[in-house]
Design a protein around this motif. Structure first.
Motif, PDB file in Angstrom:
ATOM      1  N   LEU A   8       0.831  -1.197   0.000  1.00 58.65           N
ATOM      2  CA  LEU A   8       0.000   0.000   0.000  1.00 58.65           C
ATOM      3  C   LEU A   8       0.866   1.247   0.000  1.00 58.65           C
ATOM      4  N   PRO A  53       2.100  -3.859  -7.750  1.00 63.44           N
ATOM      5  CA  PRO A  53       1.442  -3.480  -6.490  1.00 63.44           C
ATOM      6  C   PRO A  53       0.044  -4.088  -6.381  1.00 63.44           C
ATOM      7  N   ASN A  55      -2.277  -2.870  -4.310  1.00 65.25           N
ATOM      8  CA  ASN A  55      -3.149  -1.708  -4.238  1.00 65.25           C
ATOM      9  C   ASN A  55      -2.461  -0.502  -4.891  1.00 65.25           C
ATOM     10  N   ILE A  56      -1.721   0.244  -4.073  1.00 63.21           N
ATOM     11  CA  ILE A  56      -1.013   1.420  -4.580  1.00 63.21           C
ATOM     12  C   ILE A  56       0.434   1.376  -4.131  1.00 63.21           C
ATOM     13  N   GLY A  58       3.591   3.628  -3.386  1.00 59.55           N
ATOM     14  CA  GLY A  58       3.872   5.029  -3.112  1.00 59.55           C
ATOM     15  C   GLY A  58       5.326   5.277  -2.806  1.00 59.55           C
ATOM     16  N   ILE A  87       3.597   7.600  -7.480  1.00 60.48           N
ATOM     17  CA  ILE A  87       2.480   6.692  -7.218  1.00 60.48           C
ATOM     18  C   ILE A  87       2.294   5.791  -8.428  1.00 60.48           C
ATOM     19  N   ALA A  88       2.001   4.519  -8.168  1.00 61.64           N
ATOM     20  CA  ALA A  88       1.735   3.570  -9.250  1.00 61.64           C
ATOM     21  C   ALA A  88       0.601   2.646  -8.856  1.00 61.64           C
ATOM     22  N   HIS A  89      -0.144   2.201  -9.859  1.00 59.60           N
ATOM     23  CA  HIS A  89      -1.257   1.275  -9.617  1.00 59.60           C
ATOM     24  C   HIS A  89      -1.408   0.338 -10.811  1.00 59.60           C
ATOM     25  N   GLN A  90      -1.746  -0.896 -10.514  1.00 63.77           N
ATOM     26  CA  GLN A  90      -1.973  -1.898 -11.546  1.00 63.77           C
ATOM     27  C   GLN A  90      -3.475  -2.048 -11.764  1.00 63.77           C
ATOM     28  N   TYR A  95      -0.939  -0.899 -16.414  1.00 67.36           N
ATOM     29  CA  TYR A  95      -0.144  -0.311 -15.330  1.00 67.36           C
ATOM     30  C   TYR A  95      -0.024   1.196 -15.553  1.00 67.36           C
ATOM     31  N   GLY A  97       1.848   4.700 -13.776  1.00 70.33           N
ATOM     32  CA  GLY A  97       2.747   5.285 -12.789  1.00 70.33           C
ATOM     33  C   GLY A  97       2.940   6.764 -13.057  1.00 70.33           C
TER      34      GLY A  97
END
Length: 458
Positions: A8, A53, A55-56, A58, A87-90, A95, A97
């Motif tokens: 997270l 990740p 979730n997120i 950071g 910040i990155a999220h899948q 993806y 970032g």
């Protein structure tokens, strides 16, 4: 050996105030860039797949140094804090970032009782932002940075109805793409980069909204780069890899460089023939030993091969309402430089317990070799015909370029969601990086010695 976290939040602790805290992990700093963490990967067009990740992801950092200067330059400590946030999220198969680094510059607006106005820059800081999109085995990233010059201004003088605009700033835009291919347990990575680096230096004067004076000393560089990495073999934790980076920079200048006067008295100057192109090819060989155990090792040897082409101005063309005058440079110089810059570095990671790693790196920039060829033409100003040509070449073995770097640090996986990644640069404090000798002196007291070893004047 990547420290992977499906997290997270990712927290980083900086323990050496002498380092740039940018989008690079302290593990990378401590190991000469040979080992890394998700901080190094989450905005990399070839490595983003390592992050994954849940979730997120950071990343938050803060530094008090000038990111335009190298880590080894002590003058970079300017005391102004810069934010580093990523910040990155899948999103299932997609993806995303994003990353921001630096500070936003401020504007100061002044107005007096006579109606004069002036807008200037408060704190000429560099700001850099990136966006990365990943899908399948492909990554695409945009990279934009902006830094105004401290002398950038807009000024209005009411009495003379004069407006002065000094447009001075640096703006870079880079588009990168990468692709990973795998075959027979061997990985092949390719990347490409296309961009424009702008160093804008324009000054404009207008009276009653009419242009009376203009100068343009701007320079632009077209960036065209490519890279590849290929695992030759990988067995029992031992991997042999070849890498190559091609970096090219092609200089571009505006042709309209000056305007003076207005109406029938206007004179416009055009400048032609400048050239500044740089091509650098750096092949590398890397060996990595990363078994399922407590010890990991990497070593890399590279050779930077550079070609630098530079030509002076060929001629200027001055256009007025009366005539056009073409004046050739009477002493035009052409330069071609071949350079060789070897480098060797190695790094070690030791894991005494499962959640704690010790990092150590050694680097050596071998003295470089430069071979410069020059030609100077003495020419007639009106026709450009060559009256005399002088040729020369200079061969240099630059021992001053040789440099030894040693770095160290540790990584502590505090919990599943938090990691402390620190550069604890004992080696820099204890040993002179340019001469193989310690920094201890006989007249130092006990506590000063302890400070060098442990505290580092944080």
């Amino acid at each position: 050996m990547k420290i992977q976290k499906k997290l997270l939040v990712f927290a980083v602790l900086l323990m050496a105030a002498s380092l740039v805290f940018a989008q690079a992990s302290m593990t990378s700093y401590s190991t000469q860039g040979l080992f890394g963490t998700d901080v190094d990967d989450f905005m990399n067009v070839n490595e983003w797949q390592n992050v994954q990740p849940k979730n997120i992801f950071g990343f938050l950092g803060y530094n008090t140094v000038d990111p335009d200067k190298p880590i080894s330059d002590n003058s970079q400590k300017v005391g102004n804090g810069a934010l580093n946030l990523g910040i990155a999220h899948q999103f299932k198969t997609f993806y995303f970032g994003t990353y921001f680094e630096g500070q936003l510059s401020g504007l100061k607006n002044e107005k007096d009782t006579d109606g004069n106005k002036k807008t200037t820059i408060v704190g000429a800081h560099k700001a850099n932002s990136k966006l990365l999109f990943g899908f399948g085995n492909i990554g695409v990233m945009t990279d934009i940075s902006y830094k105004p010059d401290g002398l950038k201004k807009t000024e209005w003088k009411e009495a003379s109805k004069t407006k002065q605009i000094d447009d001075l700033f640096k703006l870079d835009f880079i588009l990168s793409a990468g692709m990973n291919l795998s075959s027979n347990n061997k990985l092949f990575k390719i990347s490409a980069k296309l961009g424009l680096e702008s160093d804008v230096k324009k000054k404009t004067t207008k009276v009653d909204s009419k242009l009376t004076n203009f100068t343009d000393n701007s320079k632009y560089d077209l960036i065209v780069n490519a890279g590849l990495s290929h695992d030759l073999s990988s067995k029992d934790g031992l991997t042999h890899t070849i890498l190559a980076d091609l970096e090219t920079k092609w200089g571009i200048w505006p042709t309209k460089t000056a305007i003076t006067g207005s109406g029938s008295s206007r004179v416009t100057t055009y400048t032609h023939g400048r050239l500044k192109d740089v091509i650098t090819l750096t092949p590398k060989y890397q060996i990595a030993y990363e078994p399922e155990g407590k010890f990991a090792f990497k070593a890399e040897a590279g050779l930077g091969i550079g070609l630098d082409f530079e030509n002076d101005v060929n001629y200027t063309r001055t256009v007025s309402s009366v005539n056009t005058v073409k004046a050739y440079n009477t002493a035009r110089v052409y330069k071609t430089t071949l350079s060789l810059k070897p480098s060797v570095k190695t790094a070690f990671v030791y894991t005494p317990v499962s959640k704690f790693k010790l990092n150590f790196g050694l680097g050596f920039d071998v003295p470089s070799v430069n071979w410069a060829f020059s030609k100077k033409e003495t020419r007639k100003v009106d026709s450009g015909s060559v009256e005399k040509t002088e040729r020369g070449n200079v061969f240099e073995f630059k021992t001053t370029d040789g440099k030894f770097n040693a770095s160290s640090g540790f990584t502590w996986l505090v919990t599943e969601n938090v990691t402390i990644d620190a550069n604890w640069d004992i080696m820099t404090n204890l040993f002179d990086q340019k001469a193989f000798k310690t920094k201890f002196t006989n007249d130092e007291n006990f506590w000063k010695t302890v400070n060098k070893i442990l505290v580092h004047k944080i």
